[in-house]
Design an enzyme around this catalytic site. Structure first.
Site, PDB file in Angstrom:
ATOM      1  N   CYS A   2      -9.160  -3.462  38.651  1.00 41.03           N
ATOM      2  CA  CYS A   2      -8.300  -3.922  37.567  1.00 41.03           C
ATOM      3  C   CYS A   2      -6.844  -3.667  37.951  1.00 41.03           C
ATOM      4  O   CYS A   2      -6.513  -2.617  38.482  1.00 41.03           O
ATOM      5  CB  CYS A   2      -8.564  -3.246  36.235  1.00 41.03           C
ATOM      6  SG  CYS A   2     -10.193  -3.586  35.571  1.00 41.03           S
ATOM      7  N   ARG A  27      -7.343  -6.484  43.158  1.00 39.98           N
ATOM      8  CA  ARG A  27      -8.023  -5.378  42.470  1.00 39.98           C
ATOM      9  C   ARG A  27      -9.070  -5.861  41.473  1.00 39.98           C
ATOM     10  O   ARG A  27      -9.848  -5.066  40.941  1.00 39.98           O
ATOM     11  CB  ARG A  27      -7.000  -4.524  41.725  1.00 39.98           C
ATOM     12  CG  ARG A  27      -5.937  -3.940  42.610  1.00 39.98           C
ATOM     13  CD  ARG A  27      -4.955  -3.151  41.799  1.00 39.98           C
ATOM     14  NE  ARG A  27      -5.539  -1.929  41.341  1.00 39.98           N
ATOM     15  CZ  ARG A  27      -5.434  -0.762  41.968  1.00 39.98           C
ATOM     16  NH1 ARG A  27      -4.763  -0.681  43.082  1.00 39.98           N
ATOM     17  NH2 ARG A  27      -6.002   0.312  41.497  1.00 39.98           N
ATOM     18  N   TRP A  74     -11.590  -6.539  36.565  1.00 37.86           N
ATOM     19  CA  TRP A  74     -12.860  -6.470  37.291  1.00 37.86           C
ATOM     20  C   TRP A  74     -13.834  -5.853  36.303  1.00 37.86           C
ATOM     21  O   TRP A  74     -13.718  -4.684  35.963  1.00 37.86           O
ATOM     22  CB  TRP A  74     -12.707  -5.607  38.543  1.00 37.86           C
ATOM     23  CG  TRP A  74     -13.942  -5.567  39.391  1.00 37.86           C
ATOM     24  CD1 TRP A  74     -14.295  -6.449  40.370  1.00 37.86           C
ATOM     25  CD2 TRP A  74     -14.998  -4.588  39.344  1.00 37.86           C
ATOM     26  NE1 TRP A  74     -15.488  -6.085  40.921  1.00 37.86           N
ATOM     27  CE2 TRP A  74     -15.951  -4.952  40.313  1.00 37.86           C
ATOM     28  CE3 TRP A  74     -15.228  -3.457  38.572  1.00 37.86           C
ATOM     29  CZ2 TRP A  74     -17.106  -4.223  40.545  1.00 37.86           C
ATOM     30  CZ3 TRP A  74     -16.385  -2.715  38.787  1.00 37.86           C
ATOM     31  CH2 TRP A  74     -17.304  -3.106  39.773  1.00 37.86           C
ATOM     32  N   ASN A 100      -7.363   0.458  32.984  1.00 43.05           N
ATOM     33  CA  ASN A 100      -8.148   0.474  34.220  1.00 43.05           C
ATOM     34  C   ASN A 100      -8.926   1.781  34.224  1.00 43.05           C
ATOM     35  O   ASN A 100      -8.329   2.830  34.001  1.00 43.05           O
ATOM     36  CB  ASN A 100      -7.192   0.399  35.424  1.00 43.05           C
ATOM     37  CG  ASN A 100      -7.906   0.572  36.744  1.00 43.05           C
ATOM     38  OD1 ASN A 100      -9.106   0.315  36.847  1.00 43.05           O
ATOM     39  ND2 ASN A 100      -7.179   1.006  37.761  1.00 43.05           N
ATOM     40  N   GLY A 101     -10.239   1.698  34.439  1.00 37.16           N
ATOM     41  CA  GLY A 101     -11.053   2.911  34.435  1.00 37.16           C
ATOM     42  C   GLY A 101     -12.246   2.731  33.513  1.00 37.16           C
ATOM     43  O   GLY A 101     -12.561   1.602  33.113  1.00 37.16           O
ATOM     44  N   GLU A 485     -20.927  -2.479  60.256  1.00 36.92           N
ATOM     45  CA  GLU A 485     -19.670  -3.063  59.784  1.00 36.92           C
ATOM     46  C   GLU A 485     -19.690  -4.597  59.893  1.00 36.92           C
ATOM     47  O   GLU A 485     -19.239  -5.302  58.992  1.00 36.92           O
ATOM     48  CB  GLU A 485     -18.499  -2.457  60.592  1.00 36.92           C
ATOM     49  CG  GLU A 485     -17.121  -3.005  60.279  1.00 36.92           C
ATOM     50  CD  GLU A 485     -16.686  -2.851  58.818  1.00 36.92           C
ATOM     51  OE1 GLU A 485     -17.351  -2.168  58.031  1.00 36.92           O
ATOM     52  OE2 GLU A 485     -15.665  -3.470  58.466  1.00 36.92           O
ATOM     53  N   LYS A 489     -19.222  -7.062  56.695  1.00 41.49           N
ATOM     54  CA  LYS A 489     -18.170  -8.089  56.621  1.00 41.49           C
ATOM     55  C   LYS A 489     -18.784  -9.432  56.277  1.00 41.49           C
ATOM     56  O   LYS A 489     -18.272 -10.164  55.435  1.00 41.49           O
ATOM     57  CB  LYS A 489     -17.429  -8.228  57.967  1.00 41.49           C
ATOM     58  CG  LYS A 489     -16.414  -7.202  58.322  1.00 41.49           C
ATOM     59  CD  LYS A 489     -15.181  -7.165  57.466  1.00 41.49           C
ATOM     60  CE  LYS A 489     -15.365  -6.298  56.267  1.00 41.49           C
ATOM     61  NZ  LYS A 489     -15.091  -4.877  56.372  1.00 41.49           N
ATOM     62  N   GLU A 492     -20.196  -9.617  52.562  1.00 43.77           N
ATOM     63  CA  GLU A 492     -19.252  -9.551  51.438  1.00 43.77           C
ATOM     64  C   GLU A 492     -18.405 -10.807  51.298  1.00 43.77           C
ATOM     65  O   GLU A 492     -18.025 -11.154  50.180  1.00 43.77           O
ATOM     66  CB  GLU A 492     -18.391  -8.286  51.476  1.00 43.77           C
ATOM     67  CG  GLU A 492     -17.423  -8.173  52.607  1.00 43.77           C
ATOM     68  CD  GLU A 492     -16.680  -6.838  52.620  1.00 43.77           C
ATOM     69  OE1 GLU A 492     -16.464  -6.251  51.557  1.00 43.77           O
ATOM     70  OE2 GLU A 492     -16.311  -6.397  53.710  1.00 43.77           O
ATOM     71  N   HIS A 508     -39.353  -0.989  64.142  1.00 45.75           N
ATOM     72  CA  HIS A 508     -39.995  -0.208  63.081  1.00 45.75           C
ATOM     73  C   HIS A 508     -39.982  -0.930  61.736  1.00 45.75           C
ATOM     74  O   HIS A 508     -40.143  -0.303  60.698  1.00 45.75           O
ATOM     75  CB  HIS A 508     -39.324   1.157  62.958  1.00 45.75           C
ATOM     76  CG  HIS A 508     -39.427   1.975  64.198  1.00 45.75           C
ATOM     77  ND1 HIS A 508     -40.598   2.557  64.609  1.00 45.75           N
ATOM     78  CD2 HIS A 508     -38.510   2.247  65.165  1.00 45.75           C
ATOM     79  CE1 HIS A 508     -40.401   3.183  65.757  1.00 45.75           C
ATOM     80  NE2 HIS A 508     -39.137   3.004  66.119  1.00 45.75           N
ATOM     81  N   LYS A 606     -10.739  -4.784  45.635  1.00 42.34           N
ATOM     82  CA  LYS A 606     -10.271  -3.747  46.534  1.00 42.34           C
ATOM     83  C   LYS A 606      -9.940  -2.529  45.678  1.00 42.34           C
ATOM     84  O   LYS A 606      -9.602  -2.668  44.516  1.00 42.34           O
ATOM     85  CB  LYS A 606      -9.004  -4.244  47.236  1.00 42.34           C
ATOM     86  CG  LYS A 606      -8.817  -3.599  48.576  1.00 42.34           C
ATOM     87  CD  LYS A 606      -7.946  -4.418  49.455  1.00 42.34           C
ATOM     88  CE  LYS A 606      -7.799  -3.759  50.799  1.00 42.34           C
ATOM     89  NZ  LYS A 606      -8.979  -3.957  51.645  1.00 42.34           N
TER      90      LYS A 606
END
Ligand code: F6R
Length: 611
Positions: A2, A27, A74, A100-101, A485, A489, A492, A508, A606
Site C-alpha cells: 500500500c 507497493r 494491496w 498501510n498495515g 531464483e 522470477k 512471479e 526423488h 514490492k
C-alpha cells in the site's frame, strides 16, 4: 505494501498526490483513492490503478485544494473494489483516513463500535480505525489530535496512517507503528509518504517517523509526538540520497529491464570504496566494530524472505567455504515463530532490499530481544531494518522499482561475498583463495556487460516457450539457489508455474513431471559437472527440453540441449551473479511476450509490510 501520500502546502494537492501515488504504485495497485479538503472532505475512490483514479478525478471534477491524502492499495481485508478502497470515512463524514498495515484486533473494535450504534460499510480493518477516531472525538469532545492518539492506543497491529478532519481543514495528522512513513520538509509545504520516491521532486530534506510516533502538520509547521507519552520528540532531518533520474524509466519499456541492464553499474556501486586496491583487503565501515563478535559467535543466522533469502543462501555457502563458520539460513516468517536457539552469542544477519519487510523486521526484533547481535544488509537507506539493526552494510544498488527484484539480488550476493572476505581476512583463512576472489570481484562489472549483450539471443530463446505451462530449474552447489531464483522470477512475472530444485533431487520426485512439454533449465558449473551431465541425460531420455546456462565451454553441452547460454567464467563464489542474469532476462522476455504486466505482476507488491 500500500502506498500513502499526504500533502499540505500551496500546490494543487491532487497533482502532488496522484504523481506520488504513481511513484508508489509498485507497493500495491488493485485500487486507489484520494480525499481533499474543499468546503468539507471531497473523496474519490476506484478499483484499478492510479491512472483510473486520475480519470475519475477529471470526470467527477475533484475540486482544487492544497491539502489532501491518497492511497494505492494491496488488498488484505476485503476484495479490491470501490468500497474497500481507501480513504475510508467515518459515518459523520468528518474524518477520512488512509492506512498501510493490518489492524489485528479490528473485529473486537468493530463489535465495540456496533454496540455503540456504529456499523462499518466496508470489509476492511481500516474503516474500523476511522470510525473509532470519530466515535472518541464525538463522545469525549476532545481535539482531532487527541482523538487520533487515543484511538491508536486501542489498536493492536501495524499501521502507517494519514488522517484529515473536516473541522480542522488546515491540519494533517499521520502516525506510524510497524509500517513505514517518511515526510519531506519543503518551502511552506510538507509531503508525507510511505517512502521517499514521491518526495524527491519537492525537497531532499526528510524526516523518518519511528514506531509509536505521531506527526501533526499545519500550514507552516510540524511537530512529532510520542503516541503513548504524548511528549514532543525532536527529530533529525536527513537528506535523500538518490536522484530523480534514478526512479525514472529512462527510455526502457519497464523498470525491470532497466534494472537488469543497470547491473554492471549497481554491482560496481556495491563494491565502490570497499576494496582497498593495493592491499586487496575489504573495508566495510558499518561492520568494523562487529567483526570480533561475528568471529566469536556460537551461531550465525541469516534471515530474509523471497529473493533476498536466495541471496542469503549463497552468502551462507561463501561464509562457510571461506571463513569456516557454520551458518544457518532461515525464512524470516518461520524463524520468528519457531523455538529457535538464539542468545547473546548469536549473530543474526538480516538481508532485505526494501528494509521494510514485516517478517524480517519481526525476526530482527525477536533475535534482539533474546540478546543476539543484529546486522542489516539493506538497500533502502534509512529504512526500518537499517535503523533497527545494531550494525549494517548498505548494498547501494540504487532504487529498485520493478516488483521483481533483480539488481538488488546481484548486489546482495556481491556484498555477502565482501562480508565473507572481510571475515576470512580477519581470521587469516584461505588467504590465496580469498585473493583470487578479490581479483575476480573487480572483473564482475565488465563480465556482466558481456551477458547483457546476449539479450537478443535470450529473447529469441524465450519466444520458443510462450506456451509452456511449467518450467523446472536445476542446479548444484552454488547454482542451486540460482535455480530457485530463476524459478521465482519466472513464476512471479509470467505466471508460468516453475520450480527450482537441487539437480540431484530431481530423481526423488520431480522427474515424474518430465515429458516433451517440460522445459528444464540447467545451470551448469565446474563442480559436479559430470553429475549434472547425467541429470541432463535423464531429462533428455524422457523427452524434456533442455536449456543450459553455463560458464563451461564444452561442445557436448550443445549436443545435449536445445539452447546454451554462455556466461564468462569467474570464481565460483560469485558465479551465481553471472548465471542469474540470463534467467532474469529469460523471465522478462517470456512475461513480455505473453503480454503480462512485468512491473506490476498480479497479486504482488514490492515491500511486503504485512505479515
Ligand atoms: C521477488 C521479490 C521478493 C522479495 C521479498 C523480500 O522478486 O522481490 O521475493 O525479495 O519480498 O523483500 P525484501 O528484500 O525487500 O525484504
Amino acid at each position: 505494501m500500500c502506498g500513502i501520500v499526504g500533502y499540505i502546502g500551496k500546490k494543487n494537492s491532487k497533482e502532488v498526490i496522484l504523481k506520488g501515488l504513481s511513484r508508489l504504485e509498485y507497493r500495491g495497485y488493485d485500487s486507489a483513492g484520494i480525499a481533499v479538503h474543499s468546503n468539507g472532505i471531497n473523496q474519490l475512490k476506484t478499483s484499478g490503478k492510479v491512472a483510473d483514479l486520475d480519470a475519475k478525478c477529471i470526470k467527477e471534477k475533484l475540486p482544487k485544494s492544497s491539502i489532501g491524502i491518497g492511497h494505492t492499495r494491496w488488498a488484505t481485508h476485503g476484495i479490491p473494489n470501490d468500497t474497500n478502497a481507501h480513504p475510508h470515512q467515518d459515518i459523520t463524514r468528518n474524518f477520512t483516513l488512509v492506512h498501510n498495515g493490518i489492524i489485528e484486533n479490528y473485529l473486537t473494535l468493530k463489535k465495540y463500535l456496533a454496540q455503540n450504534g456504529i456499523e462499518c460499510k466496508s470489509d476492511t480493518d481500516t474503516e474500523v480505525l476511522v470510525q473509532l477516531i470519530s466515535y472518541i472525538y464525538n463522545k469525549d469532545k476532545i481535539s482531532f489530535e487527541e482523538s487520533v492518539r487515543y484511538a491508536l492506543m486501542k489498536v493492536v497491529g501495524a499501521y502507517g496512517i494519514v488522517v484529515l478532519c473536516g473541522d480542522e481543514p488546515d491540519k494533517i495528522i499521520a502516525a506510524r507503528h510497524g509500517s513505514p512513513l517518511v515526510f519531506g520538509i519543503g518551502d511552506s509545504e510538507f509531503i508525507i509518504a510511505s517512502d521517499t520516491s514521491p518526495i524527491i521532486e519537492f525537497t531532499r530534506k526528510i524526516v523518518y517517523l519511528d514506531d509509536a510516533e505521531l506527526v501533526v502538520f499545519t500550514r507552516d509547521d510540524y511537530y512529532v509526538k510520542s503516541i503513548l507519552e504524548n511528549h514532543i520528540i525532536l527529530k533529525t532531518v536527513n537528506e535523500i540520497q538518490f536522484s530523480l533520474n534514478q526512479i525514472e524509466k529512462n527510455g526502457y519499456d519497464h523498470f525491470m529491464l532497466k534494472e537488469i541492464n543497470e547491473q554492471s553499474n549497481s554491482i560496481a556501486e556495491s563494491m565502490r570504496g570497499r576494496i582497498i586496491i593495493d592491499e586487496g583487503r575489504i573495508k566495510l565501515g558499518g561492520l568494523q566494530e562487529a567483526i570480533q563478535d561475528i568471529l566469536n559467535a556460537k551461531r550465525i543466522i541469516i534471515t530474509a524472505c523471497g529473493t533476498s533469502w536466495h541471496a542469503s543462501l549463497i552468502g551462507s555457502f561463501v561464509i562457510e567455504e571461506l571463513v569456516r563458520i557454520p551458518v544457518n539460513v532461515e525464512y524470516a516468517s518461520e524463524f520468528r515463530y519457531r523455538e529457535t536457539i538464539v542468545g547473546p552469542d548469536t549473530v543474526l544477519f538480516a538481508i532485505s532490499q526494501s528494509g521494510e519487510t514485516a517478517d524480517t523486521l519481526a525476526a530482527i526484533k525477536k533475535a534482539k530481544s533474546l540478546g543476539a547481535l543484529t546486522i542489516g544488509v539493506v538497500n533502502v537507506v534509512g529504512s526500518s531494518i537499517a535503523r533497527e539493526t545494531d550494525h549494517g552494510v548498505y548494498i547501494h544498488a540504487g532504487p529498485e522499482i520493478g516488483v521483481a527484484s533483480t539488481k538488488a539480488f546481484t548486489s546482495q550476493v556481491t556484498v555477502l561475498n565482501l562480508i565473507a572476505i572481510l571475515l576470512a581476512q580477519a581470521k587469516d583463512r584461505n588467504i590465496k583463495e580469498v585473493a583470487n576472489l578479490v581479483n575476480d570481484l573487480k572483473l564482475l562489472p565488465e563480465k556482466v556487460e558481456l551477458i547483457l549483450k546476449q539479450s537478443k539471443k535470450i529473447k529469441s530463446i524465450a519466444d520458443n516457450y510462450i506456451d509452456a505451462e511449467n518450467f523446472l530449474y536445476l542446479g548444484r552447489g552454488y547454482q542451486f539457489p540460482v535455480a530457485l531464483e530463476g524459478a521465482l522470477k519466472l513464476k512471479e512475472i509470467s505466471y508460468i508455474h516453475a520450480e527450482g530444485y537441487p539437480a540431484a533431487e530431481m530423481k526423488h520426485g520431480p522427474i515424474a513431471l518430465i515429458d516433451e512439454n517440460m522445459p528444464v533449465v540447467f545451470i551448469v558449473n565446474e563442480k559436479g559437472y559430470e553429475k549434472i551431465i547425467s541429470n541432463i541425460q535423464e531429462v533428455r531420455a524422457r523427452g524434456g527440453k533442455v536449456i543450459i546456462v553455463t560458464s563451461i565451454d564444452q561442445e557436448e553441452l550443445h549436443e545435449y540441449s536445445s539452447h546454451v547460454i554462455h556466461v564468462p567464467s569467474i570464481h565460483q563464489c560469485i558465479l551465481p551473479i553471472l548465471t542469474t542474469i540470463p534467467l532474469q532476462l529469460l523471465a522478462y522476455y517470456l512475461a513480455k511476450a505473453k503480454g503480462c504486466d512485468v512491473d506490476q505482476p498480479r497479486n504482488l507488491a514490492k515491500s511486503v509490510t504485512v505479515e
